[in-house]
Design an enzyme around this catalytic site. Structure first.
Site, short mmCIF file in Angstrom:
data_model
loop_
_atom_site.label_atom_id
_atom_site.label_comp_id
_atom_site.label_asym_id
_atom_site.label_seq_id
_atom_site.Cartn_x
_atom_site.Cartn_y
_atom_site.Cartn_z
N SER A 87 -26.92 -26.28 57.11
CA SER A 87 -28.05 -25.52 57.67
C SER A 87 -29.32 -26.36 57.62
O SER A 87 -29.48 -27.21 56.72
CB SER A 87 -28.27 -24.25 56.86
OG SER A 87 -29.50 -23.64 57.22
N TYR B 184 -29.07 -19.92 49.08
CA TYR B 184 -28.34 -20.33 50.29
C TYR B 184 -28.63 -21.80 50.63
O TYR B 184 -27.71 -22.60 50.85
CB TYR B 184 -28.74 -19.40 51.44
CG TYR B 184 -28.20 -19.78 52.79
CD1 TYR B 184 -26.90 -19.42 53.16
CD2 TYR B 184 -28.97 -20.50 53.70
CE1 TYR B 184 -26.41 -19.77 54.41
CE2 TYR B 184 -28.48 -20.85 54.95
CZ TYR B 184 -27.20 -20.48 55.30
OH TYR B 184 -26.71 -20.83 56.53
#
Ligand code: NDP
Length: 254
Positions: free
Chosen positions: A146, A159
């Site tokens: 990401s 995350y």
């Protein structure tokens, strides 16, 4: 003699980026195995779309947090492949399945952190480990990371840190598997309009505008911006790309 059809296994192929990657990979002439956690209907729909392209496809249920189920899963996939291709092996493993967590550091619970570790790191690590004997030499691993592993947005500490761990794991995979000429690379999407995180990049006007305003190309991403990058890494044209993090974010927070 025609070349053997290559096979990609993509986790989380029922929706979003995994589905788009599965279809784009099939368009490159590969057969595809996808997994889903609970949406069998959507997984079956992806399979049908791939079969309509003339490639073989099958969907299996798998919770990538459940490492204890991996041996049985690898055996199920191997039995299926052996019956249909004469070999138990795949060529590419795409570790895509994932879920979001938006929580400020002071609110994160141990359960939430464990869940992120399990889905974004431990599951990726051990699913890859279990498939290693069954990835053909000269094949590849693609780990979906990401933009949040490069830049920090409040609420994504756990995350983003897990995705950063996957970025580093990818380099180790590339080093340790180089002798088998297996490549390992990261595809790191920016914010993309999928169901991810309750669909907030797609459905929350404020978030969508924030992403667009901080992206050089002036909009949030869509699945079609990502699947082709994964598919490219599943081809011979990408054979010299190894240990790299390819960010596909339209130039987010440059
Ligand atoms: P979606 O929510 O649209 O799709 C998630 C997919 O993962 C579904 O196929 C889902 O299966 C599967 N899945 C979820 N949890 C599990 C689990 N425990 N075990 C196995 N499969 C599971 O998400 P995206 O397509 O947007 O995200 C895909 C990947 O891309 C993730 O790793 C995510 O972190 C990453 N990413 C996404 C970004 C975005 O903005 N969308 C940005 C950067 C990275 P089912 O349908 O059965 O629920």
């Amino acid at each position: 003699m025609s070349a053997r059809t290559k096979i990609a296994l993509i986790t989380g192929g029922s929706r979003g980026l995994g589905k788009n990657s599965a279809i784009k990979t099939a368009q490159k002439g590969l057969d595809v195995i996808i997994t889903y956690r609970s949406n069998k209907e959507e997984a079956d729909a992806t399979v049908k779309e791939i079969q309509a392209l003339g490639q073989k496809a099958i969907a299996y249920q798998l919770d990538t947090r459940d490492t204890k189920s991996f041996d049985a899963f690898v055996k199920t996939v191997g039995d299926h492949l052996e019956e249909n291709t004469g070999s138990r092996n795949i060529d590419y493993l795409v570790n895509n399945a994932g879920t979001a967590l938006y929580a400020p550091i002071q609110d994160v619970t141990e359960e939430q952190l464990d869940d992120m570790v399990d889905i974004h790191f431990k599951g990726v690590f051990f699913l890859t480990q279990k498939f290693l004997p069954f990835i053909n030499n000269e094949g590849g691993i693609i780990n979906v990371s990401s933009g949040l592993a490069r830049f920090a947005l409040p609420g994504s500490s756990v995350y983003g840190s897990m995705k950063a761990a996957v970025d580093m794991l990818t380099k180790y995979q590339a080093k340790e598997l180089g002798a088998r000429r297996i490549k390992s690379n990261v595809v790191a999407p920016g914010a993309i309009e999928t169901d991810f995180g309750g669909g907030r990049t797609r459905d929350d006007e404020h978030v969508n505008a924030l992403v667009a305003g901080n992206t050089a190309l002036g909009r949030a991403g869509v699945p079609d911006d990502i699947g082709g990058v994964v598919a490219f890494l599943c081809t011979e044209d990408a054979r010299w790309i190894n240990g790299q993090r390819i960010e596909a974010s339209g130039g987010m927070f440059l």
